[in-house]
Design a protein around this motif. Structure first.
Motif, mmCIF file in Angstrom:
data_model
loop_
_atom_site.group_PDB
_atom_site.id
_atom_site.type_symbol
_atom_site.label_atom_id
_atom_site.label_comp_id
_atom_site.label_asym_id
_atom_site.label_seq_id
_atom_site.Cartn_x
_atom_site.Cartn_y
_atom_site.Cartn_z
ATOM 1 N N LEU A 162 40.449 19.652 2.853
ATOM 2 C CA LEU A 162 39.022 19.402 2.594
ATOM 3 C C LEU A 162 38.120 20.177 3.543
ATOM 4 O O LEU A 162 36.895 20.125 3.390
ATOM 5 N N ARG A 163 38.721 20.862 4.531
ATOM 6 C CA ARG A 163 37.955 21.489 5.621
ATOM 7 C C ARG A 163 36.972 20.473 6.206
ATOM 8 O O ARG A 163 35.821 20.757 6.448
ATOM 9 N N LEU A 164 37.493 19.284 6.452
ATOM 10 C CA LEU A 164 36.669 18.171 6.915
ATOM 11 C C LEU A 164 37.177 17.704 8.267
ATOM 12 O O LEU A 164 38.375 17.487 8.448
ATOM 13 N N LEU A 165 36.258 17.557 9.208
ATOM 14 C CA LEU A 165 36.573 17.165 10.576
ATOM 15 C C LEU A 165 35.969 15.799 10.876
ATOM 16 O O LEU A 165 34.753 15.623 10.789
ATOM 17 N N LEU A 166 36.819 14.841 11.215
ATOM 18 C CA LEU A 166 36.365 13.574 11.777
ATOM 19 C C LEU A 166 36.330 13.777 13.283
ATOM 20 O O LEU A 166 37.371 13.814 13.949
ATOM 21 N N ALA A 167 35.135 13.936 13.825
ATOM 22 C CA ALA A 167 34.956 14.515 15.155
ATOM 23 C C ALA A 167 34.932 13.511 16.287
ATOM 24 O O ALA A 167 34.774 13.909 17.451
ATOM 25 N N ALA A 168 35.086 12.207 15.979
ATOM 26 C CA ALA A 168 35.024 11.179 17.023
ATOM 27 C C ALA A 168 33.746 11.381 17.843
ATOM 28 O O ALA A 168 32.666 11.541 17.271
ATOM 29 N N ASP A 169 33.849 11.440 19.187
ATOM 30 C CA ASP A 169 32.674 11.656 20.035
ATOM 31 C C ASP A 169 32.671 13.038 20.674
ATOM 32 O O ASP A 169 31.902 13.287 21.609
ATOM 33 N N ALA A 170 33.532 13.939 20.167
ATOM 34 C CA ALA A 170 33.522 15.313 20.673
ATOM 35 C C ALA A 170 32.261 16.044 20.234
ATOM 36 O O ALA A 170 31.805 16.983 20.900
ATOM 37 N N VAL A 201 32.609 20.320 6.626
ATOM 38 C CA VAL A 201 31.972 19.015 6.820
ATOM 39 C C VAL A 201 32.397 18.472 8.175
ATOM 40 O O VAL A 201 33.582 18.520 8.519
ATOM 41 N N VAL A 202 31.441 17.971 8.940
ATOM 42 C CA VAL A 202 31.706 17.344 10.229
ATOM 43 C C VAL A 202 31.150 15.925 10.184
ATOM 44 O O VAL A 202 29.960 15.734 9.914
ATOM 45 N N LEU A 203 32.017 14.947 10.419
ATOM 46 C CA LEU A 203 31.584 13.555 10.439
ATOM 47 C C LEU A 203 31.861 12.997 11.831
ATOM 48 O O LEU A 203 32.999 12.646 12.154
ATOM 49 N N PRO A 204 30.854 12.919 12.684
ATOM 50 C CA PRO A 204 31.025 12.320 14.007
ATOM 51 C C PRO A 204 30.935 10.805 13.917
ATOM 52 O O PRO A 204 30.545 10.248 12.879
ATOM 53 N N HIS A 206 28.899 9.080 15.803
ATOM 54 C CA HIS A 206 27.546 8.689 16.165
ATOM 55 C C HIS A 206 26.567 9.722 15.612
ATOM 56 O O HIS A 206 26.729 10.920 15.843
ATOM 57 N N GLY A 207 25.588 9.257 14.884
ATOM 58 C CA GLY A 207 24.542 10.157 14.422
ATOM 59 C C GLY A 207 24.586 10.496 12.961
ATOM 60 O O GLY A 207 23.694 11.191 12.467
ATOM 61 N N GLY A 208 25.610 10.051 12.249
ATOM 62 C CA GLY A 208 25.662 10.298 10.818
ATOM 63 C C GLY A 208 26.372 11.583 10.448
ATOM 64 O O GLY A 208 26.700 12.409 11.297
ATOM 65 N N GLY A 209 26.618 11.746 9.145
ATOM 66 C CA GLY A 209 27.349 12.906 8.644
ATOM 67 C C GLY A 209 26.545 14.186 8.729
ATOM 68 O O GLY A 209 25.321 14.183 8.579
ATOM 69 N N HIS A 210 27.251 15.277 8.987
ATOM 70 C CA HIS A 210 26.603 16.572 9.106
ATOM 71 C C HIS A 210 27.528 17.669 8.595
ATOM 72 O O HIS A 210 28.736 17.485 8.506
ATOM 73 N N ASP A 211 26.922 18.808 8.300
ATOM 74 C CA ASP A 211 27.755 19.968 8.028
ATOM 75 C C ASP A 211 28.131 20.616 9.355
ATOM 76 O O ASP A 211 27.813 20.103 10.435
ATOM 77 N N ALA A 212 28.813 21.741 9.269
ATOM 78 C CA ALA A 212 29.354 22.359 10.478
ATOM 79 C C ALA A 212 28.276 22.849 11.431
ATOM 80 O O ALA A 212 28.584 23.204 12.576
ATOM 81 N N SER A 213 27.018 22.861 11.003
ATOM 82 C CA SER A 213 25.949 23.297 11.905
ATOM 83 C C SER A 213 25.839 22.391 13.130
ATOM 84 O O SER A 213 25.280 22.788 14.150
ATOM 85 N N LEU A 214 26.388 21.171 13.043
ATOM 86 C CA LEU A 214 26.324 20.277 14.194
ATOM 87 C C LEU A 214 27.031 20.892 15.400
ATOM 88 O O LEU A 214 26.592 20.700 16.546
#
Length: 267
Positions: A162-170, A201-204, A206-214
């Motif tokens: 999915l090229r999807l990252l669950l980024a935790a708090d990183a 897709v980057v899902l941290p 804290h702060g809600g879902g974002h694309d890779a621009s985060l």
């Protein structure tokens, strides 16, 4: 109260506890993989109730991204002897964090401050490892990758299909933070490694879902601090194109930690 938010793929489900934290579940052909258990077993139970339909015919696995209270204090729900026992995967260091005297002291303080923590029992991961670990879900692959910096025990979850990252708090909106000055170079290295994955897709947490621009926004924040360590919180938000953010007082405090770490960094 736990609420569910949409994500770009229905197999990745996102759950929110007020303004505190987001946790996730990845529904694969073989498993439902819960990523973090909130701050209390009661909150974790609400999430599992929302996942009941997906659990039919699938095994439950749980991942702790790290041992901070808002990510792992719901573990008693799924720990051995709990109502929904399941393997809890986490780094060896996360196990040490949750067994530590510091964690016990923090739990005592929070139980004195807030009745919602009364039923929390510190339960470390039951399957620990160093380095990376891969979960084969049949249709989706979950790569648990070390991502230190915010904390030494932290993992992120990369789903390459999915090229999807669950980024935790990183990664975090508006910015992540370090508790110790010496951790700043480690966090920056982790963020660059996550950028190299080229997520869509980057899902941290804290702060809600974002694309890779985060990722670029978080790196740009620290680059500006390195150039101007006297940057105020308001100036930092303006640099990011923001007028205000939720939990502004909290992030003002975190900005202060980041400024201190930036000033302490070798030149």
């Amino acid at each position: 109260m736990i609420t569910e938010l949409p994500t770009p793929d229905p197999r990745v489900r996102m759950f929110r506890s007020g303004t505190e934290v987001d946790c996730f579940a990845v529904v694969t052909r073989r498993h439902v993989v819960v990523v973090d258990t909130f701050g209390t077993p009661a909150e974790a139970a609400q999430m599992l109730a929302l996942l009941e339909g997906d659990l039919a015919g699938r095994s439950l696995l749980v991942v702790n991204t790290h041992g901070h209270y808002d990510h792992a204090w719901g573990n008693a729900l799924v720990a051995p002897g709990g109502p929904h026992p399941a393997p809890i995967l986490g780094s060896r260091l996360a196990g040490e964090v949750l067994r530590s005297q510091a964690a016990r002291d923090k739990l005592t303080r929070k139980q004195a401050e807030d009745a919602r923590f009364a039923e929390v029992v510190l339960c470390p991961p039951t399957v620990t490892f160093d380095g990376a670990l891969t979960i084969d879900g049949g249709d989706l692959t979950l790569e648990l990758r070390p991502a230190p910096g915010h904390s030494a025990d932290q993992l992120v979850v990369w789903i390459p299909e999915l090229r999807l990252l669950l980024a935790a708090d990183a990664l975090e909106f508006p910015f992540p933070y370090v508790e110790q000055d010496a951790d700043l170079p480690v966090l920056l290295a982790t963020m660059r490694e996550l950028r190299a994955l080229d997520p869509a897709v980057v899902l941290p947490c804290h702060g809600g879902g974002h694309d890779a621009s985060l990722i670029e926004r978080n790196l740009a924040y620290f680059a500006r601090l390195a150039a101007r360590p006297d940057t105020t919180f308001e100036q930092a938000l303006a640099d990011l194109g923001l007028a205000d953010v939720p939990s502004a007082d909290f992030y003002r405090e975190l900005h202060g930690l980041n400024v201190r770490a930036t000033r302490a960094a070798p030149r």
